[in-house]
Write a protein that holds these residues in place. Structure first.
Motif, PDB file in Angstrom:
ATOM      1  N   LYS A 156     -18.093   9.729  -7.868  1.00 46.78           N
ATOM      2  CA  LYS A 156     -17.578  10.786  -8.751  1.00 46.78           C
ATOM      3  C   LYS A 156     -16.757  11.820  -7.974  1.00 46.78           C
ATOM      4  O   LYS A 156     -16.012  12.601  -8.566  1.00 46.78           O
ATOM      5  N   GLY A 157     -16.879  11.808  -6.663  1.00 45.22           N
ATOM      6  CA  GLY A 157     -16.162  12.787  -5.853  1.00 45.22           C
ATOM      7  C   GLY A 157     -14.859  12.269  -5.260  1.00 45.22           C
ATOM      8  O   GLY A 157     -14.209  12.971  -4.476  1.00 45.22           O
ATOM      9  N   ILE A 158     -14.477  11.045  -5.624  1.00 42.45           N
ATOM     10  CA  ILE A 158     -13.245  10.478  -5.069  1.00 42.45           C
ATOM     11  C   ILE A 158     -12.353   9.914  -6.175  1.00 42.45           C
ATOM     12  O   ILE A 158     -12.794   9.714  -7.316  1.00 42.45           O
ATOM     13  N   VAL A 159     -11.109   9.656  -5.820  1.00 42.09           N
ATOM     14  CA  VAL A 159     -10.133   9.047  -6.721  1.00 42.09           C
ATOM     15  C   VAL A 159      -9.504   7.875  -5.975  1.00 42.09           C
ATOM     16  O   VAL A 159      -9.113   8.006  -4.805  1.00 42.09           O
ATOM     17  N   GLY A 160      -9.411   6.743  -6.634  1.00 41.23           N
ATOM     18  CA  GLY A 160      -8.831   5.571  -5.996  1.00 41.23           C
ATOM     19  C   GLY A 160      -7.315   5.586  -6.059  1.00 41.23           C
ATOM     20  O   GLY A 160      -6.716   6.283  -6.897  1.00 41.23           O
ATOM     21  N   LEU A 161      -6.688   4.830  -5.172  1.00 41.01           N
ATOM     22  CA  LEU A 161      -5.235   4.690  -5.220  1.00 41.01           C
ATOM     23  C   LEU A 161      -4.860   3.227  -5.044  1.00 41.01           C
ATOM     24  O   LEU A 161      -5.500   2.474  -4.311  1.00 41.01           O
ATOM     25  N   ARG A 162      -3.804   2.849  -5.753  1.00 43.38           N
ATOM     26  CA  ARG A 162      -3.246   1.495  -5.649  1.00 43.38           C
ATOM     27  C   ARG A 162      -1.739   1.632  -5.502  1.00 43.38           C
ATOM     28  O   ARG A 162      -1.100   2.318  -6.306  1.00 43.38           O
ATOM     29  N   LEU A 163      -1.188   0.983  -4.481  1.00 40.97           N
ATOM     30  CA  LEU A 163       0.247   1.073  -4.236  1.00 40.97           C
ATOM     31  C   LEU A 163       0.820  -0.318  -3.983  1.00 40.97           C
ATOM     32  O   LEU A 163       0.650  -0.883  -2.902  1.00 40.97           O
ATOM     33  N   PRO A 164       1.474  -0.907  -4.997  1.00 42.69           N
ATOM     34  CA  PRO A 164       2.162  -2.178  -4.786  1.00 42.69           C
ATOM     35  C   PRO A 164       3.405  -1.919  -3.921  1.00 42.69           C
ATOM     36  O   PRO A 164       4.238  -1.087  -4.276  1.00 42.69           O
ATOM     37  N   ILE A 165       3.528  -2.600  -2.809  1.00 42.06           N
ATOM     38  CA  ILE A 165       4.651  -2.363  -1.905  1.00 42.06           C
ATOM     39  C   ILE A 165       5.924  -2.999  -2.462  1.00 42.06           C
ATOM     40  O   ILE A 165       5.994  -4.222  -2.639  1.00 42.06           O
ATOM     41  N   SER A 166       6.921  -2.167  -2.742  1.00 44.46           N
ATOM     42  CA  SER A 166       8.189  -2.662  -3.278  1.00 44.46           C
ATOM     43  C   SER A 166       9.259  -2.768  -2.195  1.00 44.46           C
ATOM     44  O   SER A 166      10.224  -3.513  -2.322  1.00 44.46           O
ATOM     45  N   ARG A 167       9.087  -1.989  -1.129  1.00 46.04           N
ATOM     46  CA  ARG A 167      10.056  -2.002  -0.022  1.00 46.04           C
ATOM     47  C   ARG A 167       9.317  -1.692   1.263  1.00 46.04           C
ATOM     48  O   ARG A 167       8.439  -0.835   1.282  1.00 46.04           O
ATOM     49  N   ILE A 168       9.702  -2.398   2.337  1.00 48.75           N
ATOM     50  CA  ILE A 168       8.996  -2.212   3.592  1.00 48.75           C
ATOM     51  C   ILE A 168       9.991  -2.190   4.754  1.00 48.75           C
ATOM     52  O   ILE A 168      10.952  -2.964   4.770  1.00 48.75           O
ATOM     53  N   GLU A 169       9.782  -1.276   5.685  1.00 44.87           N
ATOM     54  CA  GLU A 169      10.639  -1.148   6.858  1.00 44.87           C
ATOM     55  C   GLU A 169       9.764  -1.220   8.103  1.00 44.87           C
ATOM     56  O   GLU A 169       8.719  -0.575   8.164  1.00 44.87           O
ATOM     57  N   GLY A 170      10.214  -1.975   9.087  1.00 43.82           N
ATOM     58  CA  GLY A 170       9.465  -2.096  10.320  1.00 43.82           C
ATOM     59  C   GLY A 170      10.308  -1.791  11.530  1.00 43.82           C
ATOM     60  O   GLY A 170      11.504  -2.121  11.572  1.00 43.82           O
ATOM     61  N   LYS A 171       9.713  -1.146  12.521  1.00 42.87           N
ATOM     62  CA  LYS A 171      10.417  -0.818  13.760  1.00 42.87           C
ATOM     63  C   LYS A 171       9.496  -1.061  14.948  1.00 42.87           C
ATOM     64  O   LYS A 171       8.357  -0.600  14.964  1.00 42.87           O
TER      65      LYS A 171
END
Length: 212
Positions: A156-171
């Motif tokens: 009850k003290g937290i909120v979940g998150l979901r993030l579908p990756i649409s773009r990704i950059e790597g270095k």
């Protein structure tokens, strides 16, 4: 993220490995009140979507999840990094035209973010994240080891998150742009450092003439 061609990391498996090995990422969202950021442990579900889906949770008291997001969210995964002194370059002895730099690995994952409070989804996200970090232990702790009512109260003290990756950059900036002799000097210098994190970077410096 500014990424010269020599440092671009496009291999999907390499990008996923960097994300998996980064134990603490940074969630950044743009809002009408300005940028908001939170350091978070996240789990990458590689079986969802083209680039995978990120799951995690925030404290319910964290105002970031309540502020409407403008555009996509950004998650920054920072891998191994190290300072590189010009003293390690063979070029310093040849002509002295050298300057300090920093070697590092980073992945930026962009996508639309969803915050949720559903208890079943929260329990699943927390359980998966816990398992990820507990599994190497001889006797892993599981969410179900705690009393059910206690866990329910904690959720009850937290909120979940979901993030579908649409773009990704790597270095992956590991002295690839330097001559072979300079790269060898950097690898040797980092290997002899008193910082354990520098030793990790030392093993990532490419060697051989093909990288010059």
């Amino acid at each position: 993220m500014y990424t010269p061609p020599a440092f671009r990391e496009d291999d999907p498996q390499a990008l996923r490995q960097i994300m998996r090995e980064t134990r603490l990422a940074t969630l950044v969202t743009a809002t009408a009140e300005g940028l908001m950021a939170t350091p978070l442990p996240l789990i990458l579900d590689e079986n969802e979507g083209e680039h995978g889906v990120l799951y995690g949770h925030l404290a319910k008291a964290n105002l970031q999840w309540k502020a409407p997001v403008i555009g996509d969210a950004l998650v920054i995964f920072s891998g191994p990094d190290a300072y590189v002194t010009p003293s390690w370059y063979a070029a310093k002895q040849e002509h002295g035209k050298v300057v300090p730099t920093w070697n590092y690995v980073a992945v930026h994952a962009h996508g639309p973010i969803e915050f949720f409070e559903d208890e079943a989804r929260l329990f699943d996200a927390v359980s998966r994240l816990t398992h990820l970090h507990e599994q190497p232990r001889e006797k892993p702790w599981a969410v179900t080891d705690a009393p059910a009512e206690y866990i329910r109260a904690q959720l009850k003290g937290i909120v979940g998150l979901r993030l579908p990756i649409s773009r990704i950059e790597g270095k992956r900036k590991m002295s690839q742009n330097r001559p072979e002799a300079d790269r060898s000097g950097v690898a040797a210098g980092l290997a002899g450092s008193e910082r354990n994190s520098d030793h990790d970077v030392a093993t990532m410096i490419p060697t051989g003439p093909n990288h010059a």
